[in-house]
Design an enzyme around this catalytic site. Structure first.
Site, PDB file in Angstrom:
ATOM      1  N   GLU A   1      89.409  44.030  26.224  1.00 42.28           N
ATOM      2  CA  GLU A   1      88.522  45.071  25.690  1.00 42.28           C
ATOM      3  C   GLU A   1      89.294  46.135  24.920  1.00 42.28           C
ATOM      4  O   GLU A   1      88.828  46.634  23.893  1.00 42.28           O
ATOM      5  CB  GLU A   1      87.720  45.701  26.824  1.00 42.28           C
ATOM      6  CG  GLU A   1      86.621  44.816  27.384  1.00 42.28           C
ATOM      7  CD  GLU A   1      87.136  43.733  28.330  1.00 42.28           C
ATOM      8  OE1 GLU A   1      86.394  42.774  28.607  1.00 42.28           O
ATOM      9  OE2 GLU A   1      88.294  43.858  28.785  1.00 42.28           O
TER      10      GLU A   1
ATOM     11  N   HIS B   1      78.578  44.429  36.159  1.00 42.18           N
ATOM     12  CA  HIS B   1      77.660  43.864  35.171  1.00 42.18           C
ATOM     13  C   HIS B   1      76.385  44.695  35.036  1.00 42.18           C
ATOM     14  O   HIS B   1      75.527  44.361  34.226  1.00 42.18           O
ATOM     15  CB  HIS B   1      77.281  42.430  35.543  1.00 42.18           C
ATOM     16  CG  HIS B   1      78.411  41.455  35.455  1.00 42.18           C
ATOM     17  ND1 HIS B   1      79.461  41.460  36.341  1.00 42.18           N
ATOM     18  CD2 HIS B   1      78.658  40.441  34.585  1.00 42.18           C
ATOM     19  CE1 HIS B   1      80.295  40.481  36.039  1.00 42.18           C
ATOM     20  NE2 HIS B   1      79.837  39.846  34.971  1.00 42.18           N
TER      21      HIS B   1
END
Length: 320
Positions: free
Chosen positions: A60, A129
């Site tokens: 990321e 998530h």
């Protein structure tokens, strides 16, 4: 006009912006050949090729860092992070570089990039998530934070975000990806960043909610004379629309799924207390997630603000 869900609307916005402006490039894990974890970028690799739809390593920090460099040198990158809970690894790139490049270079460079990421609870996935930590990023001067609440405004807001001269974090409510369909026109239209909308007019109480919580609020307020505000942009927040509504209704309830403490609802409440306290008829009430990590699937329905909790807040404030 075609009925689309949010996945389809975002895909259409990306496709039309890429066709309009060859500076727009996509990058992220699995955005190319696989079409993204939720298939939001499906078909774009085949249409625009690997130089504009780029599958990246699982990093990321590298995804956002590369997007900052691309943006500084003239491209319009749209980076995808698979879930908001994974973006913390790129926090440094956003806060230290993307948010500051304009002031650091005294305007010589800007970072016209978009970071797209699904966010929010309710799909009953494992930890990280289902995060809703939008307040972290609203505390970053230099980064705009945008949250669509339906397919129509998802397309218009994303087109505006891609054209914006500064970095935009575009939070896509995962629960809404395929839950709601709306009429979404083909072709160009944008919705202004930093401007809220009145999702439902009313006169007795103002309710502010965004993302998937807006859908829940719209059901909960049935039978109440409630004005519902959908901010659409969380930073910069449209204080004018909020204050105009509260001055009319005299009451405010803020609903968000993020934890209560230091959530964006606290800033909204403080703004109203400072700017419109003489118009208030009762206390400002926040309905939010508890101050705990997002639980696993078995408890998620207890974690999210329920219609019953929202109605209880409305009943409480309307007693004044």
């Amino acid at each position: 006009m075609t009925q689309l869900n949010m996945v389809q609307a975002i895909n259409l916005a990306l496709r039309e912006e890429m066709a309009r402006d060859d500076r727009v490039v996509l990058l992220g894990e699995d955005v190319g050949r696989d079409g993204g974890v939720f298939r939001v970028t499906e078909g774009l690799f085949e249409e625009f090729g690997p130089e504009r739809v780029i599958d990246t390593p699982l990093s990321e920090s590298a995804i956002v860092g590369a997007a900052v460099g691309m943006a500084a040198y003239g491209l319009r990158p749209v980076a995808e992070i698979q879930f908001l809970g994974f973006i913390y690894a790129a926090f440094d790139q956003l806060f230290t570089h993307a948010a500051r490049i304009r002031t650091r270079s005294r305007g010589r460079f800007t970072a016209p990039l978009v970071v797209r990421t699904p966010y929010g609870a309710g799909i009953k996935a494992p930890e990280l998530h289902e995060e809703s930590t939008e307040a972290f990023f609203c505390h970053m001067p230099g980064v705009k934070v945008v949250v669509p609440s339906g397919p129509y405004n998802a397309k218009g807001l994303l087109m505006a975000a891609i054209r914006d001269p500064d970095p935009v974090l575009f939070l896509e409510p995962t629960r809404l990806y395929r839950m709601v369909k709306e009429e979404v026109p083909e072709g160009e239209y944008t919705l202004p960043l930093g401007k809220a909308r009145i999702a439902r007019p009313g006169g007795a109480v103002t309710v502010v909610a965004w993302g998937s919580m807006l859908q829940r609020v719209m059901k909960a307020v049935e039978g109440y004379d409630a004005e519902v505000i959908d901010p659409m942009t969380l930073s910069p927040f449209d204080g004018e629309t909020l204050l105009d509504s509260v001055k009319k209704t005299g009451r405010l309830v803020v609903v968000h799924e993020a934890p209560l403490t230091c959530g964006l609802g606290a800033e909204i409440a403080a703004t109203v207390a400072q700017e419109a306290i003489l118009h208030l008829r009762g206390p400002i009430i926040r309905v939010a997630g508890p101050d705990v990590p997002v639980p696993l699937a078995k408890l998620i329905d207890h974690y999210l603000p329920s219609p019953e909790r929202i109605r209880a807040a409305l009943d409480e404030v309307l007693q004044y």
